[in-house]
Enzyme design. Structure first.
Site, short mmCIF file in Angstrom:
data_model
loop_
_atom_site.label_atom_id
_atom_site.label_comp_id
_atom_site.label_asym_id
_atom_site.label_seq_id
_atom_site.Cartn_x
_atom_site.Cartn_y
_atom_site.Cartn_z
N GLY A 82 0.82 -1.21 0.00
CA GLY A 82 0.00 0.00 0.00
C GLY A 82 0.84 1.24 0.00
O GLY A 82 2.05 1.20 0.24
N PRO A 83 0.23 2.38 -0.27
CA PRO A 83 0.97 3.66 -0.28
C PRO A 83 1.52 3.98 1.10
O PRO A 83 1.09 3.40 2.11
CB PRO A 83 -0.10 4.68 -0.71
CG PRO A 83 -1.22 3.88 -1.28
CD PRO A 83 -1.19 2.55 -0.60
N PRO A 84 2.46 4.90 1.19
CA PRO A 84 2.99 5.29 2.50
C PRO A 84 1.90 5.90 3.38
O PRO A 84 1.04 6.64 2.90
CB PRO A 84 4.07 6.33 2.16
CG PRO A 84 4.42 6.07 0.73
CD PRO A 84 3.17 5.57 0.08
N GLY A 102 -0.91 2.59 7.16
CA GLY A 102 -1.04 1.79 8.38
C GLY A 102 -0.53 0.38 8.29
O GLY A 102 -0.98 -0.48 9.04
N THR A 145 2.60 -0.83 9.00
CA THR A 145 3.36 -1.16 10.21
C THR A 145 2.46 -1.17 11.44
O THR A 145 2.63 -2.01 12.33
CB THR A 145 4.50 -0.14 10.40
OG1 THR A 145 5.31 -0.11 9.22
CG2 THR A 145 5.38 -0.53 11.58
N GLU A 187 -6.49 34.20 -9.53
CA GLU A 187 -7.27 33.20 -8.79
C GLU A 187 -8.74 33.24 -9.18
O GLU A 187 -9.40 32.20 -9.25
CB GLU A 187 -7.10 33.42 -7.28
CG GLU A 187 -5.68 33.38 -6.77
CD GLU A 187 -4.95 32.12 -7.17
OE1 GLU A 187 -5.60 31.06 -7.28
OE2 GLU A 187 -3.74 32.18 -7.40
#
Length: 642
Positions: free
Chosen positions: A194-196, A199, A201, A417
């Site tokens: 999974g991506p950093p 969860g 770890t 903007e």
């Protein structure tokens, strides 16, 4: 060990001081006299008897009074005593005991041996033979017990499917008969992908807290050292430790440090990393079985792992720990909100709806930032305003209130903007405008943030075209108001992102009728040398020209559409720019007033505005859904102007 040595040294110093004090007190006495007084008393016939013990003399006067003195090497002392009829007694010197003799003889040798053993144990890592220069071949895996890890599955939220996968493995360890009677075997290993920040770890720590079995943890980078053969030796030692404590769980974090595909590096097939990987493959599924050892690994680079490592029998399961959807984000926020005192006005659901694409780590950081905002204002509770400020900080960047812009640059930023916001609001299928600001944030002088109301899996061609149009809205507004000669460099990031989107539409997503649904420009690179070093492009020159033409067509079409929208709504453009100069930040409700050509309402607190609409689909985790679109110097951009 160092603390123990210091403690014994302190004890020894204290004892020596006490003994010295006792010895000093024993030599002092009120009946001690000087040696000259003693000789005068002898010559005067006042001394009745003396007892000579090496260099000390104790005796008794004729009156019965006792005395002591110290005798130097006086050769005439005995003659004087005999001449004055003094009774002389002499004590022979005491012979040392056998223990004292042995201690004096062998004490230095024993001390040297003890010092040598102490330093050898220190070099070997404190008696366990692990770590240190003499124990570099030993595993650095650390075993956790229940006291060291209090995290359970109740602390893990937002990844129910992944949690269910690993809960089965824990359940098997607790009750293997439940599965074995049906012919099922425990999985040898599970790879969490999974991506950093999602969860992985944390999930492994929850497994350790729930399993009630020994849990060994090690990082992939702990295997490889500069010494040849150390990594393989550590892998063998790690599994030997695990065998002694089976059934157990062995967790390897960031396994891509040691598990990358073989044969891709410059060192060929004989480098240290590949030897380590080969040993890991053998230990996980070789001739010797390791029953009861479950290997769990985590990585966010599953694409570079060796295929032999991913096959069934080694990692039987690949557990996908993805970005949480809206329900998962709400659960994660509730877990972290338990750690902070929250006000009654806090609506976790609204924060979850406004953070699509956020990972668990991002949400934890959001709560922490909100607590810091509340603490700076000496609040006792974290309220919704603090959470909104924290969300804006994470998405748009930190406000730079100390930065002062001159009036011309501030006005140009306001029109820039406003151009983004108006085009993004009018084009179809575009994400709604969340907030427009000319307050400098991070590296940006202004930000236009588009935030989806619900999580999204994919984007249609219509939406991609609309995104390109809104990206050019800022530059077009500058040109229409200030003229071609005054167009600034603030649209650099807008141009880069629009060009990238258009090129991806043509080369990757098959959204060009001329080129058709083909993928162009595939780049195959080695995992170690890098994609930029070993690019392998198979595009003919004519095809490359056609790709550029199609990209140009997409850009031109959307550029002209944005020009027409701003030309038709120039009165709104002027009104919105003035509102931005006045308020610095306007929200989507003020923007609706502007588009309806109504007077702009005053900015109010979050409780005075309607809550966002519900969304209940799963997140796709794309960058454009997480980091809201901004102006020319967007949160993830690098332009200089705005």
């Amino acid at each position: 060990m160092f603390k123990n040595v210091i403690l014994w040294v302190v004890i020894a110093v204290v004892l020596m001081s006490v003994f010295n004090n006792f010895g000093t007190r024993s030599t002092r006495s009120d009946d001690s006299i000087s040696y000259s007084q003693f000789l005068d008393s002898v010559k005067a016939g006042q001394v009745q008897q003396v007892v000579i013990d090496e260099h000390s003399i104790a005796g008794k006067m004729q009156t019965g009074e006792k005395f002591k003195t110290y005798a130097p090497d006086d050769l005439h002392l005995v003659d004087d005593l005999l001449a004055n009829a003094v009774e002389i007694k002499a004590k022979p010197p005491e012979e040392p005991s056998m223990l004292m003799t042995l201690l004096v003889s062998f004490g230095p040798i024993l001390l040297l041996i003890a010092v040598w053993v102490f330093f050898m144990r220190q070099m070997q890592g404190g008696g366990g033979g692990r770590g240190g220069p003499m124990g570099f071949g030993k595993s650095k895996a650390r075993m956790l017990d229940q006291e060291q890890n209090k995290i359970t599955f109740a602390d893990v939220a937002g990844c129910d499917e992944a949690k269910q996968e690993v809960e089965e493995m824990v359940d098997f360890l607790k009750d293997p008969g439940k599965y074995q009677k049906l012919g099922g075997n425990v999985p040898r290993g599970a790879l969490m992908i999974g991506p950093p920040g999602t969860g992985k770890t944390l999930l492994a720590r929850a497994i350790a807290g729930e399993a009630k079995v020994p849990f060994f943890t090690i990082s992939g980078s702990d295997f490889v050292e500069m010494f040849v053969g150390v990594g393989a030796s550590r892998v063998r030692d790690m599994f030997e430790q695990a065998k002694k404590h089976a059934p157990c769980i062995l967790f390897i974090d960031e396994i891509d440090a040691v598990g990358r595909s073989r044969g891709a590096g410059l060192g060929g097939g004989n480098d240290e990393r590949e030897q380590t990987l080969n040993q890991l493959l053998v230990e996980m599924d070789g001739f010797e079985g390791h029953e009861g050892i479950i290997v769990i690994a985590a990585t966010n680079r599953a694409d570079v792992l060796d295929k032999a490592l991913l096959r069934p029998g080694r990692f039987d399961r690949q557990v996908e720990v993805g970005l949480p959807d809206i329900k998962g984000r709400e659960q994660i926020l509730q877990v972290h909100m338990k750690k902070v005192p929250a006000d009654e006005d806090v609506k976790v659901k609204y924060i979850a709806q406004g953070t699509p694409g956020f990972s668990g780590a991002d949400l934890a950081n959001l709560i922490n930032e909100a607590a810091l905002f509340a603490a700076r204002q000496n609040k006792r509770l974290v309220d919704m305003a603090d959470l909104e400020k924290a969300k804006d900080k994470l998405i748009m960047g930190v406000e730079r209130k100390s930065m002062v812009m001159d009036e011309k640059e501030k006005r140009m930023t306001a029109y820039h903007e406003a151009g983004h916001a108006i085009v993004g609001k009018i084009v179809p299928e575009h994400d709604p405008v969340y907030k427009v600001s000319i307050m400098p944030r991070g590296r940006a002088l202004g930000v236009t943030m588009f935030l989806p109301e619900k999580d999204q899996y994919s984007a249609s061609k219509c939406k991609l075209d609309s995104m390109i149009s809104s990206l050019y809205g800022g530059r077009i507004a500058e040109e229409q108001i200030f003229g071609w000669e005054q167009v600034s460099t603030g649209a650099q990031n807008d141009i880069e992102r629009a060009t990238e989107l258009a090129r991806n539409m043509v080369t990757k997503w098959g959204l060009s009728r001329v080129l058709g649904p083909l993928s162009y420009g595939e780049e195959d690179g080695e995992v170690f040398l890098g994609h930029s070093v070993t690019q392998n492009k198979s595009i003919a020159e004519g095809t490359a020209c056609t790709i550029n033409e199609e990209v140009r067509k997409i850009i031109d079409m959307n550029y002209k559409r944005a020009e027409q929208i701003l030309e038709d709504n120039k009165d709104i453009l002027h009104t919105m720019a003035e509102a931005l100069i006045k308020y610095e930040t306007i929200d989507k409700y003020q923007l609706e007033d502007l588009l309806d050509r109504k007077p702009v309402r005053e900015p109010k607190g979050w409780n005075d505005t309607p809550p966002p609409s519900d969304g209940d689909v799963k997140a796709d985790g794309k960058d454009e859904n997480k980091k809201a679109k901004s102006d020319g110097s967007s949160v993830d951009g690098a332009t200089e102007h705005n």
